[in-house]
Write an enzyme that holds these catalytic residues in place. Structure first.
Site, PDB file in Angstrom:
ATOM      1  N   GLY A 103     -15.103 -98.570  22.349  1.00 32.37           N
ATOM      2  CA  GLY A 103     -15.615 -97.589  21.394  1.00 32.37           C
ATOM      3  C   GLY A 103     -14.494 -96.886  20.665  1.00 32.37           C
ATOM      4  N   PRO A 105     -11.851 -93.978  19.198  1.00 34.76           N
ATOM      5  CA  PRO A 105     -11.058 -92.971  19.908  1.00 34.76           C
ATOM      6  C   PRO A 105     -11.802 -91.639  19.991  1.00 34.76           C
ATOM      7  CG  PRO A 105      -9.744 -94.081  18.224  1.00 34.76           C
ATOM      8  CD  PRO A 105     -11.153 -94.494  18.001  1.00 34.76           C
ATOM      9  N   GLY A 108     -14.753 -90.205  24.765  1.00 31.37           N
ATOM     10  CA  GLY A 108     -14.914 -89.829  26.173  1.00 31.37           C
ATOM     11  C   GLY A 108     -14.761 -90.953  27.164  1.00 31.37           C
ATOM     12  N   LYS A 109     -14.035 -92.008  26.814  1.00 28.13           N
ATOM     13  CA  LYS A 109     -13.883 -93.145  27.740  1.00 28.13           C
ATOM     14  C   LYS A 109     -13.091 -92.743  28.981  1.00 28.13           C
ATOM     15  CE  LYS A 109     -12.151 -95.773  24.455  1.00 28.13           C
ATOM     16  NZ  LYS A 109     -12.434 -94.945  23.247  1.00 28.13           N
ATOM     17  N   HIS A 330     -15.100 -79.882 -11.143  1.00 27.93           N
ATOM     18  CA  HIS A 330     -15.182 -81.174 -10.445  1.00 27.93           C
ATOM     19  C   HIS A 330     -16.078 -81.087  -9.203  1.00 27.93           C
ATOM     20  CE1 HIS A 330     -13.327 -85.134  -9.286  1.00 27.93           C
ATOM     21  NE2 HIS A 330     -13.736 -84.729  -8.094  1.00 27.93           N
ATOM     22  N   GLU A 331     -15.848 -80.073  -8.378  1.00 27.77           N
ATOM     23  CA  GLU A 331     -16.625 -79.940  -7.144  1.00 27.77           C
ATOM     24  C   GLU A 331     -18.082 -79.584  -7.428  1.00 27.77           C
ATOM     25  OE1 GLU A 331     -15.390 -81.057  -4.538  1.00 27.77           O
ATOM     26  OE2 GLU A 331     -13.336 -81.166  -5.310  1.00 27.77           O
ATOM     27  N   ASP A 405     -12.501 -90.750  -5.449  1.00 29.89           N
ATOM     28  CA  ASP A 405     -13.932 -90.885  -5.750  1.00 29.89           C
ATOM     29  C   ASP A 405     -14.239 -92.259  -6.348  1.00 29.89           C
ATOM     30  OD1 ASP A 405     -14.250 -88.254  -4.943  1.00 29.89           O
ATOM     31  OD2 ASP A 405     -13.993 -87.460  -6.963  1.00 29.89           O
TER      32      ASP A 405
END
Length: 496
Positions: A103, A105, A108-109, A330-331, A405
């Site tokens: 899985g 990073p 919780g391994k 822009h945002e 974008d």
């Protein structure tokens, strides 16, 4: 192995020099010095390994791990082979040799491997794959033998009948063999691990179970993955919304949380976060509260912490007023398109520089999505292109701030083509001519850009007004933006 080589060569050289009548004292002192250095190096490795074992002996239980209910259930079922050994022996079941946790990073391994030791009352010994490989041939194989020997010794010493050996980043030593002479050390280390897992050098009591973790299962040697070696592969994936909520509740148990904090909303806003990122989120929120000398962590601290985990700390960049105005426009373009495509999706708008970003619109998915329709992908493309379209609408030109974008929109268009959702219909992506693919991507982007312009044009006056407010306030909540957006829509309906 190094000590034996030094000792053997030293004796041979000393005898030969004595036979020639040469003074052997300098050679004897040199050999003794080299032998002493090799002993110190080995002791240092043993001491450092002992520190790791002591640190790993801290009790971790499955109840302390959130967001991985399916993986925990599957792992606990596999570990029952250790707990109920008499029952499985009566059914003729062979004990498991290894469990592979795979899985991304931070999911919780390692915690699950420690919880496995607590669940089975086993000795826990851990190592990283990178610790086995050095420039000296045979060192890795020797360390593998010592690791298993140490696990059996500690189990007998503590009166336990099982031990768990945890190897993190096993892909370092478990890669596919046959890479040539340069990989001889890796191959020897892997061969020794395969031998240990086969049980040729181990006894049935204490039983040694190997748990390994990797996020590159595709490069592992097939010999590791066959039955009798790693009998179980358990996927430890990114948590869903309920899993994230569980992790947040665990991480905030010891933290004073204000009454206005809604952990469920935070779990919803942190789509794609791993367990490690959620832990960092709660920690950063507490740090922000400490900076303001607050006794409790408030909602705004969590929201700022989400931005910090995603983008990094606020930088010392000081854009000019003209640049700030452009960033705000822009945002707002991104925010309007997002709210139009998926109502209620905008969580936060900011033009405070963080990391490499001059501004950011954080979006909230209504639910964790695993499949996307054509309309949904085209909606995401509109959101991606809306920033540059808004700049052109207000200023009559565009800036370099939209490069990422455009890359995102291009990738989404490519997904449309390869998934058979474009005008080309069902295609074989591997055999599709590059010129045909590029032409279809350009056509899709041009069509979506035109739709985005039609979407933003009615909001031109509103964008000019709100961008000035955003420059003054630096940020805006999703609730405030939605109030403005509804007023804009109401005004357009009245004009119509």
């Amino acid at each position: 192995m190094i000590r034996e080589a030094i000792l053997g060569i030293g004796i041979a050289v000393t005898v030969f020099c004595g036979y020639l009548g040469v003074n052997v004292l300098p050679f004897t002192l040199l050999i003794g010095l080299l032998f002493g250095i090799s002993v110190l190096v080995e002791k240092r490795g043993t001491v450092s390994a002992g520190h790791r074992e002591q640190a790993a002996s801290q009790q971790v239980e499955f109840d302390n791990i959130g967001g991985q209910e399916t993986a925990k259930r599957e792992l606990m079922e596999a570990l029952d082979f250790l707990r109920h050994r008499d029952k499985i022996r009566s059914l003729g079941i062979r004990p498991l040799k290894g469990i592979l946790l795979t899985g991304p990073p931070g999911t919780g391994k390692t915690l699950m491997a420690k919880a496995a030791a607590t669940y089975t009352d086993s000795v826990f010994v851990s190592a990283s794959g990178s610790e086995f490989v050095e420039m000296y041939v045979g060192v890795g194989a020797s360390r593998v033998r010592e690791l298993f020997k140490k696990a059996r010794y500690l189990a007998k010493k503590e009166g336990k009948d099982s031990a768990i050996v945890f190897i993190d980043e096993i892909d370092v030593i478990g890669g596919k063999r046959g890479g040539g002479q340069g990989h001889q050390e890796y191959d020897q280390t892997l061969n020794q691990l395969l031998t240990e897992m086969d049980g040729m050098q181990t006894t049935s009591n204490p039983l040694v179970l190997v748990i390994a973790a990797t996020n590159r299962v595709d490069i592992l040697d097939p010999a590791l993955l066959r039955p009798g070696r790693f009998d179980r592969q358990i996927k430890v994936d990114l948590p869903d919304k309920e899993g994230r909520l569980h992790i947040l509740r665990i991480q905030t148990r010891s933290k004073p949380i204000a009454d206005d904090v809604d952990l469920e909303m935070i779990a919803k806003e942190t789509y794609g976060f791993s367990g490690a990122q959620l832990e960092s989120l709660t920690n950063e929120a507490a740090i922000l509260a400490l900076r303001e000398d607050k006794t409790k962590i408030e909602t705004r601290h969590f929201r700022d912490a989400v931005d910090k985990v995603l983008l990094g700390e606020k930088t010392g960049k000081r854009p000019s007023p003209e640049e700030l105005h452009r960033v705000a426009v822009h945002e707002l373009g991104h925010a309007i398109a997002s709210e139009a495509v998926r109502p209620g999706s905008v969580a936060h708008i900011t033009i405070a520089p963080r990391g490499n970003a001059l501004g950011f619109v954080r979006q909230v998915p209504h639910h964790d999505a695993y499949l996307y329709t054509k309309d949904q992908l085209e909606g995401q493309m509109k959101v991606a292109l809306a920033g540059a379209v808004a700049e052109e609408l207000i200023f009559g030109n565009r800036s370099t701030g939209a490069s990422n974008d455009f890359q995102q929109a291009s990738n989404l268009a490519r997904t449309l083509v390869t998934c058979g959702l474009s005008g080309l219909g069902i295609v074989d992506a591997e055999n599709l001519q590059q010129s045909v693919l590029d032409e279809e991507i350009r056509r899709i982007l041009a069509e979506i850009e035109k739709r985005t312009q039609e979407l933003l044009s009615p909001y031109k006056t509103g964008i000019e007004q709100l961008s000035k407010r955003l420059v003054e306030e630096e940020s805006m909540s999703g609730e405030s933006f939605r109030e403005w957006f509804k007023q804009q829509q109401t005004g357009q309906l009245a004009l119509a």
